[in-house]
Design a protein around this motif. Structure first.
Motif, short mmCIF file in Angstrom:
data_model
loop_
_atom_site.label_atom_id
_atom_site.label_comp_id
_atom_site.label_asym_id
_atom_site.label_seq_id
_atom_site.Cartn_x
_atom_site.Cartn_y
_atom_site.Cartn_z
N UNK A 117 0.88 -1.15 0.09
CA UNK A 117 0.00 0.12 0.03
C UNK A 117 0.84 1.15 -0.07
N UNK A 118 1.92 1.23 -1.02
CA UNK A 118 2.98 2.22 -0.98
C UNK A 118 2.58 3.61 -1.37
N UNK A 119 1.20 3.71 -2.13
CA UNK A 119 0.80 5.06 -2.34
C UNK A 119 1.32 5.86 -3.76
N UNK A 120 1.45 6.96 -3.69
CA UNK A 120 1.88 7.70 -4.72
C UNK A 120 2.68 9.06 -4.41
N UNK A 121 3.24 9.63 -5.11
CA UNK A 121 4.42 10.53 -4.85
C UNK A 121 3.99 11.81 -5.99
N UNK A 122 3.72 13.00 -5.50
CA UNK A 122 3.71 14.19 -6.41
C UNK A 122 4.96 14.29 -7.46
N UNK A 123 4.40 14.45 -8.74
CA UNK A 123 5.23 14.76 -9.84
C UNK A 123 5.85 16.18 -9.61
N UNK A 124 7.12 16.10 -10.00
CA UNK A 124 8.00 17.33 -9.77
C UNK A 124 8.25 17.81 -11.12
N UNK A 125 8.41 19.19 -11.27
CA UNK A 125 8.66 19.68 -12.71
C UNK A 125 10.28 19.85 -12.62
N UNK A 126 10.72 19.58 -13.89
CA UNK A 126 12.27 19.60 -13.81
C UNK A 126 12.63 20.82 -14.79
N UNK A 127 12.43 21.99 -13.86
CA UNK A 127 12.51 23.47 -14.29
C UNK A 127 13.59 24.21 -13.52
N UNK A 128 14.04 25.13 -14.37
CA UNK A 128 15.23 26.09 -13.49
C UNK A 128 14.46 26.56 -12.25
N UNK A 129 15.40 26.46 -11.24
CA UNK A 129 15.06 26.97 -9.74
C UNK A 129 13.90 26.23 -8.98
N UNK A 130 13.58 24.87 -9.43
CA UNK A 130 12.45 24.06 -8.81
C UNK A 130 12.82 24.03 -7.65
N UNK A 131 13.89 24.11 -7.25
CA UNK A 131 14.26 23.83 -5.41
C UNK A 131 14.16 25.09 -4.56
N UNK A 132 13.79 26.18 -5.23
CA UNK A 132 13.76 27.50 -4.55
C UNK A 132 12.68 27.48 -3.48
N UNK A 133 13.01 28.08 -2.47
CA UNK A 133 12.12 28.45 -1.27
C UNK A 133 10.86 29.02 -1.62
N UNK A 134 9.90 28.33 -1.09
CA UNK A 134 8.22 28.90 -1.53
C UNK A 134 7.78 27.99 -2.64
N UNK A 135 8.35 26.91 -2.93
CA UNK A 135 7.78 26.29 -4.31
C UNK A 135 7.39 24.96 -3.56
N UNK A 136 6.02 24.29 -3.40
CA UNK A 136 5.57 23.18 -2.78
C UNK A 136 4.84 22.39 -3.62
N UNK A 137 4.99 20.92 -3.19
CA UNK A 137 3.76 20.27 -3.68
C UNK A 137 2.75 20.35 -2.53
N UNK A 138 1.62 19.42 -2.59
CA UNK A 138 0.52 19.69 -1.54
C UNK A 138 -0.02 18.30 -1.49
N UNK A 139 0.65 17.34 -0.95
CA UNK A 139 0.09 16.01 -0.73
C UNK A 139 0.37 15.40 0.84
N UNK A 140 1.33 15.59 1.22
CA UNK A 140 1.58 15.05 2.73
C UNK A 140 1.30 16.26 3.67
#
Length: 565
Positions: A117-140
């Motif tokens: 029952x391992x569930x699923x994970x949000x898809x991330x966008x492979x875009x420039x600066x995708x790891x900057x603060x203020x960018x979030x998924x909304x799953x957990x």
């Protein structure tokens, strides 16, 4: 001690399996390995915490009596050994054991039966600066808490949501409720692109107006702009949209890596392949929830439908079958509903895209109506769309936008599950009283309209088709509403039109109208349009079509809209 059942994943499907299994088998040793820090939380309600409608995150992982559903709770109340922080690294199907990390130590645990029952994970966008603060998924839960904290600490005025699916729309409403200017960015041409056809999605968009909300369709994110290490905007292929907070809600992917590495079959949907008993290609291993493949009840296609409701049903079936039952899971219809500001949108079964993919020859009809009698307080507009197989009248799917949608979609889901035809829908004996319904329920009306269309009694034209051709095609548009209705709102850019109110049509002088020319009739909800179509055919006009849904179902430009710009 009875057989040992190890469950990998402790949220929806995993904990439902464990709880049901304990009720059925007092002797089973049930061990749940959850890699995260929390068990059994209700993620579907997270947007309503952001909006302020749900006051505490405790609502999502506490019982109604206020007890935290943690490891101690499951041990004491249900006799289940549920362990957090246990990340399963490997499955050994020959030795029937799993290897997992707990507090930095690699451990091994044998099983008689294994449940994935391992569930699923949000898809991330492979875009420039995708790891900057203020960018979030909304799953957990931790995603939700981080987003709420950023808003509460101030400095967030503009939000961009990438993706116009359920999470995107629910969050858009939530952020607007918090007073934030919100932009929804969707690369496809409609809202809820997996759920709604173009005509129904356009209706949802048409009736969604808020000064704090902007919606950009057919626009793709290309990069994130950053200032001082924090997101400052989203660069699209058309503009830069300012943002101090970005939510990436472009979908999720099933967590199947563990199963794939162990040699289990992965199905065409990308999920773990299971049979009707939710067993994988290894009889000792079951799979449920987002990671498990589903079969669509109408088309028979293998589909990925990540829904909390499905996960809980999976868990019950798995537990029963572990205990020796041969209970079959019947599959899914993809039934779903969403509230978006003052409207609801929902669907069940097949839409036009999936019906075509299934190779089914179908017809559809769009039918507006009221969700209760018009003289009752709170009356709202609802627009239904039905799809049915041409040869048999079998109902394939339904969509709805407007008021009291979930009620109708649930009725239609039940009907489709039982193989209902349009005739069956027309004859349903549903509750009627003025506060709840109309004497002929909207579902029955829609079924009658579509049956008339299949029988050739009604010849209609879909709004999408009419929109594509209305400025070029040679036709006469006959509006049979009253002059006051026409003056209030009418479709823009129609080259040849005439207003002939329905009560004048039987006796009107139409000698100058070309009986060989195509005619499109229209009214407010297509009831008078249909009457006009029949009258004109009786008066010798053969190429006559009524506009499906009339002005209530017309989602595109009107002259009143153009005047406002």
């Amino acid at each position: 001690m009875g057989k040992r059942v190890v469950i990998v994943g402790g949220v929806a499907a995993g904990m439902k399996t464990a709880a049901r299994l304990r009720r059925l088998d007092a002797e089973a040793e049930i061990i749940v390995l959850e890699r995260g820090p929390q068990l059994s939380y209700g993620a579907c309600g997270f947007p309503y915490f952001i909006s302020g409608e749900v006051k505490s995150m405790d609502s999502f992982d506490h019982t109604p009596q206020g007890a935290l559903r943690d490891s101690d709770y499951f041990a004491a109340v249900k006799g289940i050994d549920a362990r957090c922080g246990c990340n399963v690294q490997k499955m050994d199907r020959v030795q029937k054991c799993v290897h997992y990390m707990e507090k930095g130590e690699l451990k091994k645990l044998s099983y008689d039966v294994l449940v994935l029952a391992t569930g699923s994970t949000p898809v991330k966008l492979p875009l420039p600066n995708a790891d900057a603060a203020g960018i979030h998924s909304f799953w957990f839960p931790w995603d939700v808490e981080a987003v709420d904290k950023e808003i509460a600490e101030g400095g967030v005025k503009d939000v961009v949501i990438i993706g116009a699916g359920f999470i995107g729309l629910e969050l858009a409403e939530a952020f607007v409720r918090r007073g934030l200017h919100t932009s929804v960015l969707e690369q496809q041409d409609r809202l809820l692109p997996q759920l709604l056809d173009e005509d129904m999605a356009a209706l949802l968009l048409r009736d969604t107006k808020n000064p704090l909300l902007d919606i950009y369709l057919e626009e793709r994110a290309g990069a994130f702009t950053v200032e001082n290490g924090k997101v400052s905007g989203v660069q699209t292929d058309k503009r830069v949209i300012p943002a101090q907070l970005v939510i990436v809600a472009v979908g999720v992917r099933p967590n199947v890596e563990l199963a794939r590495e162990a040699g289990l079959v992965i199905g065409p949907s990308g999920c773990i392949a299971v049979n009707e008993y939710l067993q994988t290609s290894d009889d000792a291993i079951y799979a449920g929830g987002d990671c498990a493949e589903n079969t669509h009840r109408v088309s028979g296609a293998k589909v990925f439908v990540p829904m909390g409701s499905t996960a809980n049903k999976h868990g019950r079936v798995i537990a029963d079958n572990i205990c020796g039952a041969r209970k079959q899971y019947p599959g899914v219809l993809g039934t779903a509903a969403c509230r978006f500001f003052a409207q609801e949108a929902g669907a069940t079964g097949l839409n036009e895209r999936t019906a075509r993919q299934a190779g089914i020859d179908f017809a559809s009809a769009i039918v507006p109506g009221s969700d209760r009698l018009g003289y009752m307080p709170g009356v709202g507009r609802i627009v239904l769309k039905l799809l049915a197989e041409k040869s048999s009248g079998r109902v394939l799917g339904a969509q709805a936008v407007g008021a009291s949608v979930a009620k109708r979609i649930d009725i239609l889901a039940a009907a489709i599950s039982l193989g209902a035809t349009l005739e069956n829908l027309s004859g349903l004996d549903l509750a009627y009283a003025p506060p709840f319904n109309t004497p002929i329920e909207n579902i029955a009306t829609a079924a009658n309209v579509l049956q008339n269309k299949l029988d050739g009694q009604l010849r209609s034209i879909n709004p999408v088709e009419f929109e594509k051709n209305r400025t070029q095609e040679d036709y006469l548009f006959v509006d049979v509403r009253t002059p006051a209705e026409v003056a209030a709102k009418r479709i823009a850019d129609i080259p040849s039109r005439v207003n002939l109110p329905l009560d004048t049509l039987r006796t009107a002088d139409i000698s100058k109208m070309d009986k060989e020319q195509k005619i499109v009739t229209a009214c407010q909800i297509d009831l008078r349009g249909y009457e006009a179509e029949v009258i004109l055919r009786a008066r010798g006009f053969q190429d006559v079509y009524s506009l499906e849904g009339g002005m209530s179902g017309w989602p595109y430009a009107t002259e009143s809209d153009k005047d406002k710009k």
